[in-house]
Design a protein around this motif. Structure first.
Motif, short mmCIF file in Angstrom:
data_model
loop_
_atom_site.label_atom_id
_atom_site.label_comp_id
_atom_site.label_asym_id
_atom_site.label_seq_id
_atom_site.Cartn_x
_atom_site.Cartn_y
_atom_site.Cartn_z
N GLN A 3 29.15 5.43 24.63
CA GLN A 3 28.91 4.05 25.05
C GLN A 3 27.51 3.63 24.62
O GLN A 3 26.56 4.41 24.75
CB GLN A 3 29.07 3.90 26.56
N LEU A 4 27.41 2.42 24.13
CA LEU A 4 26.13 1.86 23.68
C LEU A 4 25.92 0.53 24.38
O LEU A 4 26.82 -0.31 24.41
CB LEU A 4 26.16 1.65 22.16
N VAL A 5 24.73 0.35 24.92
CA VAL A 5 24.41 -0.89 25.62
C VAL A 5 23.11 -1.44 25.06
O VAL A 5 22.05 -0.80 25.19
CB VAL A 5 24.29 -0.68 27.13
N GLU A 6 23.19 -2.63 24.44
CA GLU A 6 22.00 -3.26 23.91
C GLU A 6 21.37 -4.17 24.96
O GLU A 6 22.06 -4.72 25.81
CB GLU A 6 22.30 -4.12 22.66
N SER A 7 20.07 -4.35 24.83
CA SER A 7 19.36 -5.30 25.66
C SER A 7 18.10 -5.74 24.92
O SER A 7 17.71 -5.12 23.93
CB SER A 7 19.00 -4.69 27.02
N GLY A 8 17.49 -6.82 25.42
CA GLY A 8 16.22 -7.25 24.87
C GLY A 8 16.26 -8.49 24.01
O GLY A 8 15.22 -8.97 23.55
N ALA A 98 26.90 3.68 16.42
CA ALA A 98 26.65 5.12 16.34
C ALA A 98 27.80 5.82 15.64
O ALA A 98 28.95 5.37 15.69
CB ALA A 98 26.47 5.71 17.74
N VAL A 99 27.45 6.91 14.98
CA VAL A 99 28.47 7.76 14.36
C VAL A 99 27.94 9.19 14.37
O VAL A 99 26.75 9.42 14.17
CB VAL A 99 28.80 7.29 12.93
N TYR A 115 30.58 3.33 10.90
CA TYR A 115 30.18 3.57 12.28
C TYR A 115 31.40 3.49 13.20
O TYR A 115 32.24 2.60 13.07
CB TYR A 115 29.11 2.58 12.72
N ASP A 116 31.46 4.42 14.15
CA ASP A 116 32.62 4.53 15.03
C ASP A 116 32.45 3.82 16.37
O ASP A 116 33.44 3.42 16.99
CB ASP A 116 32.91 6.00 15.33
#
Length: 128
Positions: A3-8, A98-99, A115-116
């Motif tokens: 899991q990837l969570v972006e912020s900013g 990410a991969v 990227y997966d």
């Protein structure tokens, strides 16, 4: 499951700065590439930068070279994209991806299809 969570993201004036964060979890391997991509309305998603998890490997698109800096904090499982001297043409939704890779692999510039895993994206708007 990764899991990837972006912020900013946010609204900033031309010449300003923002720092994006990508918090990652769920990796089963220590070896992976994190890429930053962006997509402006009506345009294809393009690679901006990448960083390897285990070696000193980074990449920057020509359009951001000298203005953006990618870094990682492995203890926090977080990758950052420091964006300085922002221009209106930097306006886009920014994604981290990410991969899994192998020990010693350089980071992967793209295309997006390699990227997966993808975050939800964060909007960056550069406008006066």
């Amino acid at each position: 499951q990764v899991q990837l969570v972006e912020s900013g993201g946010g609204l900033v004036q031309p010449g300003g700065s923002l720092r994006l964060s990508c918090a990652a979890s769920g990796f089963t391997s220590d070896y992976y590439s994190i890429g930053w991509f962006r997509q402006a309305p009506g345009k294809e998603r393009e690679g901006v930068s990448c960083i390897s998890s285990n070696i000193d490997s980074t990449y920057y698109a020509d359009s951001v070279k000298g203005r953006f800096t990618v870094s990682r904090d492995n203890a926090k499982n977080t990758v950052y994209l420091q964006m300085n001297s922002l221009k209106p043409e930097d306006t886009a939704v920014y994604y981290c991806a990410a991969v899994d890779t192998m020990w010693g692999s350089p980071c992967l510039r793209g295309p997006p299809s390699v990227y997966d895993y993808w975050g939800q994206g964060t909007q960056v708007t550069v406008s006066s």
